[in-house]
Each structure stands twice: as C-alpha cells, then as structure tokens.
Design a protein around this motif. Structure first.
Motif, PDB file in Angstrom:
ATOM      1  N   LEU A 122       3.712  -8.511  28.547  1.00  0.00           N
ATOM      2  CA  LEU A 122       3.920 -10.085  29.497  1.00  0.00           C
ATOM      3  C   LEU A 122       4.792 -10.721  29.868  1.00  0.00           C
ATOM      4  O   LEU A 122       6.528 -10.551  28.660  1.00  0.00           O
ATOM      5  N   TYR A 149      -9.323 -11.288  30.993  1.00  0.00           N
ATOM      6  CA  TYR A 149      -7.902  -9.985  30.311  1.00  0.00           C
ATOM      7  C   TYR A 149      -8.757  -9.034  29.257  1.00  0.00           C
ATOM      8  O   TYR A 149      -7.370  -7.682  28.701  1.00  0.00           O
ATOM      9  N   ARG A 191      -0.913 -16.640  30.607  1.00  0.00           N
ATOM     10  CA  ARG A 191       0.133 -16.602  30.368  1.00  0.00           C
ATOM     11  C   ARG A 191       1.667 -16.136  30.759  1.00  0.00           C
ATOM     12  O   ARG A 191       2.166 -15.662  30.805  1.00  0.00           O
TER      13      ARG A 191
ATOM     14  N   GLN B  89       6.171 -19.706  12.785  1.00  0.00           N
ATOM     15  CA  GLN B  89       7.177 -19.034  13.684  1.00  0.00           C
ATOM     16  C   GLN B  89       7.370 -17.873  14.634  1.00  0.00           C
ATOM     17  O   GLN B  89       7.407 -17.486  15.704  1.00  0.00           O
ATOM     18  N   ILE B  92       4.030 -17.281  16.326  1.00  0.00           N
ATOM     19  CA  ILE B  92       3.922 -17.940  17.845  1.00  0.00           C
ATOM     20  C   ILE B  92       4.681 -17.376  18.612  1.00  0.00           C
ATOM     21  O   ILE B  92       4.515 -17.293  19.797  1.00  0.00           O
ATOM     22  N   GLN B  93       5.722 -16.641  18.133  1.00  0.00           N
ATOM     23  CA  GLN B  93       6.502 -15.623  18.494  1.00  0.00           C
ATOM     24  C   GLN B  93       5.666 -14.704  19.269  1.00  0.00           C
ATOM     25  O   GLN B  93       5.402 -14.388  20.354  1.00  0.00           O
ATOM     26  N   GLU B  95       2.990 -14.400  19.938  1.00  0.00           N
ATOM     27  CA  GLU B  95       1.882 -15.508  21.083  1.00  0.00           C
ATOM     28  C   GLU B  95       2.655 -15.365  22.420  1.00  0.00           C
ATOM     29  O   GLU B  95       1.975 -15.571  23.909  1.00  0.00           O
ATOM     30  N   ARG B  96       3.948 -15.972  22.041  1.00  0.00           N
ATOM     31  CA  ARG B  96       4.043 -15.682  23.766  1.00  0.00           C
ATOM     32  C   ARG B  96       5.020 -14.715  24.070  1.00  0.00           C
ATOM     33  O   ARG B  96       4.877 -14.393  25.285  1.00  0.00           O
ATOM     34  N   TRP B  97       4.693 -13.257  23.077  1.00  0.00           N
ATOM     35  CA  TRP B  97       4.855 -12.466  23.801  1.00  0.00           C
ATOM     36  C   TRP B  97       3.437 -11.658  23.711  1.00  0.00           C
ATOM     37  O   TRP B  97       3.719 -10.568  24.396  1.00  0.00           O
ATOM     38  N   GLY B  98       2.352 -12.328  24.735  1.00  0.00           N
ATOM     39  CA  GLY B  98       1.262 -11.511  24.789  1.00  0.00           C
ATOM     40  C   GLY B  98       0.357 -11.226  23.958  1.00  0.00           C
ATOM     41  O   GLY B  98      -0.939 -10.787  24.410  1.00  0.00           O
ATOM     42  N   CYS B  99       0.441 -11.243  22.252  1.00  0.00           N
ATOM     43  CA  CYS B  99      -1.099 -10.928  21.662  1.00  0.00           C
ATOM     44  C   CYS B  99      -1.919 -11.605  21.950  1.00  0.00           C
ATOM     45  O   CYS B  99      -2.223 -12.987  22.058  1.00  0.00           O
ATOM     46  N   PRO B 100      -3.524 -11.533  21.890  1.00  0.00           N
ATOM     47  CA  PRO B 100      -4.477 -12.464  22.110  1.00  0.00           C
ATOM     48  C   PRO B 100      -4.963 -12.768  20.870  1.00  0.00           C
ATOM     49  O   PRO B 100      -5.749 -12.397  20.539  1.00  0.00           O
ATOM     50  N   TRP B 101      -4.337 -13.688  20.390  1.00  0.00           N
ATOM     51  CA  TRP B 101      -5.161 -14.100  18.636  1.00  0.00           C
ATOM     52  C   TRP B 101      -6.653 -14.945  19.654  1.00  0.00           C
ATOM     53  O   TRP B 101      -6.499 -15.482  20.542  1.00  0.00           O
TER      54      TRP B 101
END
Lengths: 253, 589
Positions: A122, A149, A191, B89, B92-93, B95-101
């Motif tokens: 991503l 996705y 995202r 933190q 959330i990081q 999540e920013r990297w793409g983890c599909p929570w």
C-alpha cells in the motif's frame, strides 16, 4: 468399507548432488483416516527416511509453505486428509513450473522478486513527516470499500496458482496470478495512492494481457481468492486507461 | 559479510524492528535473516486480534489494570505503562500501511471482547489478524531496499568479543554453506518455544532457538516457568480455535451440556457476554478449569483425546462467516463439522511462552549490541499470564523499540572486530557441521526419538498443574536427554543442500536447553501464580517470597542456575485477582 492399515505414498525425488535423474520413491505409511497428508510426510521424515525433504510450518493452511503436486494437482499437503486420498497410492511431485531445489522444495525466488515489481504494497497518502511519524487516528474505510479488495488480500502466497497456470509454465516472466491479484488488491484499496506506479507492470507484455483466461488459478486457490477475476478487473482498467490515453494525450503522468 | 544490523527472525517483531530501524536511519545496512520466508512466520497463525485503547469507554489505566491483574501482579508495571500507551499508535501505523482491520458500518475500526479485558479493546481482521498484520508488514518492507532479506538462512550462533556482540553465524539453507554476518548490533525476533511440548498450537518452526542462543552467551532467560495453555485448540493437532470465538459470544460446555466455568469462580452464567467472566475469563483459569473437568470425567471423548465443546451455533451462519471464517473452515476441513450446526470439540494446548530473553523497554539485553523483541523476549509485560491480544500489540510496540535502539547502537558502536573473530566463527560453525559429519555413527538416537522423549517429559512434569515430584522427574529426564544429545544424534541425511533433518537436529539442541530451563525455573518457584499452578505444598500465591521474576543462567553442560529478582511495581499493589461476579451487561454491536 474397513480402513486400510497403510497407504502408499510415492514421491518424485531429486537431489542437486546427483542432478542427472529424478527418481520415484515409495513409502508405506500407517493409515489414519483423519491424518493429513502432511502428517504422513512427517511420519516418513521422522521414522522411515530422514532425507525426504519438504517445507511445512503452520499445518493449518495459512502460512503457505507446504504446496506440492498431489496426483497431478497443486495442493497444500496440510489441507488434505488421508481419508480423501485412500486407498492410494498418492503421487507427490514438486509444484509444477518452478525450479526444484531438492525433492518437494521448489525455488520461490521468482515469485518473491515479482512482489515489489507489481507494487504489492500500500502506498499511503503523502503526509507531513510529523503526521506520518505519529498518526492520530485510523482512516475510515467502510465495509463496502473493504469489499472491493478484501478477497484479494486473502492470498497466502502459496504459489499453487502458478503451478496451475499454463501461461506461467510457458512463459516464466509472466507476472502470474498471485502477484497480479495482489496488484489488484492494492489498486482497489481506498487508502492506496500507488496506482500510477503499478500501471507499467500491469500494462507490460508480462502483465495482465499475458493471461489467457484459463482460470485454473481460481480453481486451485485454497483461500478462495479469485486471481482470474482480479486479472480481468485489471484488464478492464488497462483498456480503459489505454482509451483515455488515446483521447486525452498528456493525461498519463 | 559486513552490515550494520542483523535481525534474526522475519515474523511480526522482526519485520517491525527492520522497518523501525530503516525509518530511523535510512542509511543503515540491515540484513533480515529468517529460516523461512517472512510471510511463513508463525505470526501468520495468530487469529483473534491485537489490543489497543480505542473506544471512548476505555483508558490506558483500564488496559494497564486488566494486564497487571491478568498477569497476577508479576508484570513489570513500568513496562506495562509504556506498552499500553504505545499500542494505539502502533495499530494506527499498521492501518496506514494497509492492514485490513475489520470495520464498523461508518468505516471506523471495529473492536471485540477478549478474555480478561473489561472493554472491547481488541482490534481484529476477521479471525486472521496475525496473517493480515504479517503480510502488511512484509509488503511494507518491500518498499525499503535497505532491508536486505536473507530468506531461508538459519541462524546457528552469535559471536561476541570484548565489546559485546560482534556478529551472527548462519547457514544458507538451500546450499548448506556457512555465512558470517559481521555486525555490532542484532535483534533476536525468533518467537517462542511452544514446540518443546507435544500438544501445542504453534507452527513447526517455533523451537526456541533465539532464547537458547542468547542464553549460551550468558544472557538471562526470565520467567520461563510461565507457559500459556490456550484453552481452545483442536484435540490431537493442537490447531488454534481463536479466543475471538468467545469474544463473539461462543460458549464452553462440558459433556453434560453445562457451562462448567460457573463452577470455577467465573460465573454467573449470563446469557449475554459479560467481560472478565465465564468464557471471557483469562486463559490460565480456563485451562485449569478444563483440567479439573477432565479429571472429573465430565469431558467428551474424541478419537484424539478428551475435549469440551465450543458452541457457536447461536451466533448464526452470517456472523460466523463475517467474524470467524477461518475457524469455520478449519472445523469443516479438519473435523468435518459445521459450527453453524455442531459445537466444536476443543481442549487446552501450549500456546505461548510468557517469559524469554530478559530485556529492557528498548529491547536491550545484558549483552551490549544484542536486542530482543516479540515472543522470544521478556520485557515483563505479561507477568504470570498473558492476556489474549496483548502479544500482537507487543510485537509491534517492542519490535519498533528494539529496531530503533539497535539502529542507534550500531551507529555509535565500536568498530568491527578483527581477525580473531573469523577464527572464532570457524570454530563455532564447526560445531554445527560436526553434527552433520558424525551423524552416520552407529548407536545414536534419531532426532524424532529425542524430541518425542522431550515432549513426554514436559507434558508429564511441567503441565497445567505441577508438583515437585513431577518437575524433578522432568529435570532429570531433560538432563539425560541433553547428555544423549551431546553424545550425538543419528542423521540419515548428510548432504548439505536443504538438509532439514540437520536443521531439526540443531533446533532440537536449542529446544532441549529451553525445556530444561522451563522445568528448573518452575521447580524453583515455590508458589502458585497465573499459569504456574502447583498441587503440592505450594498451591497458594506467596507475595512475601515470590513476587519476583526468575532469571535463569544457562550452562552448556549442566542444569541452569535460577535466581530471583523483585518485580517493578508502580501504581498497582498486588491484590485479589477476581473474575466473574458483578459486571455490567454489555450489548454486542
């Protein structure tokens, strides 16, 4: 029907020290209906022949280590019960289309190299350094956006789809089902900001247009990922971009 | 080869450490050495979720209290304070990297209940949380070419000189050739040691060598007597059935159909999920309750041993498909059971090593330049019993801390070691190759024979309930097994290329050392606390004498030496550990 006492497992073996000829070796293994094929291989390794070589780890179809050809079809050995293979014999070969390192162990480097090539990660929105270092809250993503996705994100990189793909067998530089599914996985994530960076790989000779729509990849996937659908989706996107680029020169970054 | 930082292990902690190190110092030359390709690491099998304060009804103080009481006050409270504050933190990081929570309808992150947690604090990605976290970290690592991966390289030893860590020794598995990584900093992120037991939820690779490698060089192993049994694994195989099942409302029934946990101070048996009660009690208490039910013959019989029943039927097909798809597939595939219509037979299996290589909050060990993070490490946050969903958060929080600290260390470290290091490396590598060269000698035991005997000793003597006699028996058996191992094992395979029998023999040596340490640390703890539960004269908790961590110092030839040191308390005085009782009724969203 009474259960057999043993089941015959035939393995196509090869060792780089004697590269001339692979050979078939048979092992008679105690049969238990609810044992997995992987457990049968472990019995061989532990008790009968410590030289038999195969990968395994999680034994629950999530780590993607133990793929091999079982009676000609790519499978995870941890995911098959002897009950479904009885009365045998069961013929095991390394996953098709890959170089063999030894016995059932294939060289997966080609696939690993393709992951960065398709941008299988991503690309978050650009943020200030401070915000990137300490994001305050998760971004929002609705279940509907996830559904775009999510299926493709289930790929465990087990490579069964590459063994099933006739095109990959003919043309190893084809990016192939899993890598292209992972490309689609990231393109479709609300995202993600990396689509432009993936276009060249998608549209290249080795990208989506190399797929000949056989669909075996989807049939063998142990996780219900549908690489064929992912590739089709990207063909549509690729064609759309091509038309737009013709109509609107200079659009493409 | 020379590099700035070696990370041993490519699971969640190792990848997070590598990312932290490269983000902190992009010029750093990092090598990530892993015996499997990173996405095969055991983090992949974690199911239920990762804890972090997110909801308005939650607070760091509550996460702290749940963790410290869950660990029966053996948690290092300074470490827990730092941990709970850093969890949000880190998630959330990811999540920013793409983890599909998993998400709520409005797009916010969804949370679920977990055992021993009073609030819905567990972030999850269906029931494949570890899988998604690991792939997210792995994929993100692809963006950073300064992380050089050595996939399928097996770490055999550490090299130490007068300045501290000087290098790491490995074997290129495919070729069987030795590799020397000359570096002044290394992070061990090799995971736990669950495979020293026969019945466990762990992948085959979870053999404890990171702990043993540190111990060989004088680093203490802390709190190894605390081994977690997960209460719900499949009989026989030990395949994990996530606690998330109970977080979603699943019930545990004995053979009589009774929610037996009400008989173990975990009731009342409300029809609604009550936090910190019944099926949402902590893992130590639930596994101990099973043990009693089994002895009272109130368990059901399966071809693979006795079990209780995990009933998910009332959740319905739709919720099972949304929240617990993997568990549903596992039940169908391996048992031929559809959890929509039939309860799943489950029993406890070894799941997690609460102790590990003793580290500070930055992952630093007593050996300068050596860091550790994740399950192989002990920062002290888990105490005597880890709460479910704290370990996935832990590997992020402390993986990052160790990566950043190791990066800083390597920048200021003394210069690379000289020629004497090479001689040391050759001598130490020679030990591994001697195992290979001498494997044909007659009369030696097979790897599987010693491994099976180790499993038997641990299951027999250092189980869910323990007594002095049994633990002494295990210590004796393990000492004998180590002596037999040192005398040599038989190998059918003496070739170099991808010789997994040889690697299993090396792993076995490390596992035996960790197993012996667990048994001795357990014997030395003359009290009962958390997952260490005795049935002899020391069946009660003893804060006066045993509110202490154990530190084990290993010896290559003899039994480990066990010391005890005080636990750091900050704001929670040891108290009564109570579950069940008057909890608030909670609506599931």
């Amino acid at each position: 029907m009474t259960d057999p006492e043993t089941i015959l497992i035939e393995v196509l073996r090869w060792h780089p020290d004697t590269p001339e000829a692979p050979w078939w070796q048979s092992y008679e293994v105690p049969y238990r209906a609810d044992a997995t094929l992987l457990e049968a291989l472990q019995t061989i390794k532990d008790d009968l022949d410590g030289t038999l070589t195969f990968r395994w780890s999680c034994r629950m179809a999530i780590c993607g280590s133990c793929g091999c050809m079982v009676n000609g079809r790519p499978e995870l050995s941890c995911h098959l019960l002897l009950r479904d293979l009885a009365p045998g014999p069961v013929r095991l070969e390394p996953l098709a289309h890959f170089p063999v390192i030894r016995d059932l162990v294939i060289d997966q480097q080609d696939f690993l190299d393709k992951l960065p090539a398709v941008g299988a990660y991503l690309v978050p929105a650009e943020e200030t350094e401070a915000a990137a270092a300490a994001p305050a809250a998760p971004s929002r993503q609705t279940p509907a956006q996830m559904a775009d996705y999510y299926q493709y994100a289930q790929c465990i990189n087990c490579l069964l789809c590459y063994s099933a793909c006739p095109q990959y067998g003919l043309k190893p530089d084809f990016l192939g089902p899993a890598a292209l599914a992972l490309m689609a996985r990231h393109d479709a994530d609300s995202r993600d900001h990396g689509q432009a960076g993936r276009r060249a790989a998608r549209d290249a000779d080795t990208g989506v247009w190399d797929c000949t729509l056989v669909g075996h990849c989807t049939e063998v996937c142990p996780q219900g990922v549908d690489p064929a659908r992912a590739i089709n989706r990207n063909k549509t996107a690729s064609a759309r971009d091509y038309v737009f680029d013709l109509l609107l020169p200079g659009r493409r970054r | 080869m020379d590099c700035d930082l070696v990370i041993v292990g490519g699971g969640g902690a190792g990848l997070r450490a590598a990312l932290a190190a490269t983000l902190a110092d992009p010029g750093l030359d990092i090598v990530l050495v892993s015996k499997v390709v990173p996405m095969r690491s055991h983090t992949v099998a974690a199911e239920g979720g990762a804890a972090a304060v997110l909801r308005d009804d939650d607070s760091f103080a509550q996460h702290f209290d749940d963790t410290v009481s869950g660990g029966e006050w053996l948690c290092d409270q300074r470490a827990v304070e730092a941990f709970v504050a850093a969890c949000p933190q880190e998630l959330i990081q990811l999540e920013r990297w793409g983890c599909p929570w998993s998400r709520q309808d409005d797009g916010r992150v969804q949370t679920r209940f977990f055992g021993g947690m009073r609030v819905q604090r567990t972030w999850f990605a269906a029931d494949r949380t570890g899988f998604h976290m690991l792939h997210t970290l792995f994929q993100t690592s692809l963006r950073h070419p300064s992380i050089r991966r050595h996939d399928e390289f097996f770490c055999t030893d550490l090299l130490v000189d007068e300045h501290g860590l000087a290098g790491v020794l490995g074997v290129d598995i495919a070729r069987g050739t030795p590799v020397l990584y000359r570096a002044r900093a290394a992070v061990l992120a090799t995971g736990g040691a669950g495979r020293v037991y026969a019945h466990n939820t762990n992948a085959g690779i979870v053999t404890g060598e990171g702990m043993a490698l540190a111990a060989v060089h004088g680093v203490a192993l802390r709190d190894l007597e605390f081994v977690q049994w997960h209460p719900t694994a499949l009989p026989g195989s030990g395949i994990l059935i996530t606690e998330g099942c109970r977080g979603e409302g699943g019930l545990l029934l004995n053979a009589e159909g009774r929610r037996y946990l009400q008989d173990y101070d975990l009731g009342p048996p409300d029809p609604w999920p009550r936090p910190r009660a019944m099926e949402l009690g902590p893992r130590d208490r639930l596994s101990q309750a099973f043990w009693h039910e089994d002895r009272a013959r109130r368990t059901v019989t399966t071809p693979q041993g006795s079990a209780v029943l995990l009933d998910l039927r009332h959740l319905g097909a739709e919720r099972l498909a949304e929240r617990l798809p993997m568990i549903s597939e596992v039940a169908r595939r391996f048992l031929g059971i559809d959890p929509v219509t039939t309860p799943i037979p489950v029993r406890p299996a070894v799941h997690y090593t609460m102790g590990g290589v003793a580290t500070g909050l930055d992952g630093a060990t007593a050996l300068p330049g050596l860091f550790a993070a994740g399950e192989c490490a002990s920062t002290g946050i888990h105490g005597a019993n880890r709460l479910g969903s704290n370990s996935l958060a832990e590997l992020l929080v402390f993986g990052r801390a160790a990566g950043e600290a190791a990066a800083a260390w390597s920048r200021n470290a003394p210069s690379a070691a000289g020629g004497s290091l090479l001689r040391e490396a050759q001598a130490r590598a020679g030990q591994a190759y001697a195992l290979l060269a001498e494997g044909h000698q007659a009369g030696r035991p097979r790897v599987a024979e010693l491994r099976t005997a180790m499993h038997a000793a641990m299951e027999d003597g250092v189980g869910i309930f323990r007594d002095a006699e049994g633990m002494q028996r295990a210590c004796q058996a393990l000492a004998e097994l180590r002596a037999r191992y040192r005398a040599g094992v038989a190998l059918d395979d003496r070739s170099r290329s991808f010789n997994t029998e040889w690697l299993a023999a090396i792993e076995l040596g490390h596992a035996l050392q960790v197993a012996e340490t667990i048994a001795h640390a357990a014997l030395a703890r003359r009290e009962s606390r958390g997952a260490h539960r005795r049935r002899d004269a020391w069946s009660a908790r003893d804060d006066a004498n045993f509110l202490v961590h154990s530190l084990a110092y290993c010896d290559p030839q003899a039994a480990p030496r066990i010391e005890h040191v005080p636990v750091t308390l900050t704001r929670s005085a040891p108290g009564e550990r109570s579950y069940g009782g008057a909890g608030a009724r909670v609506a599931l969203d």
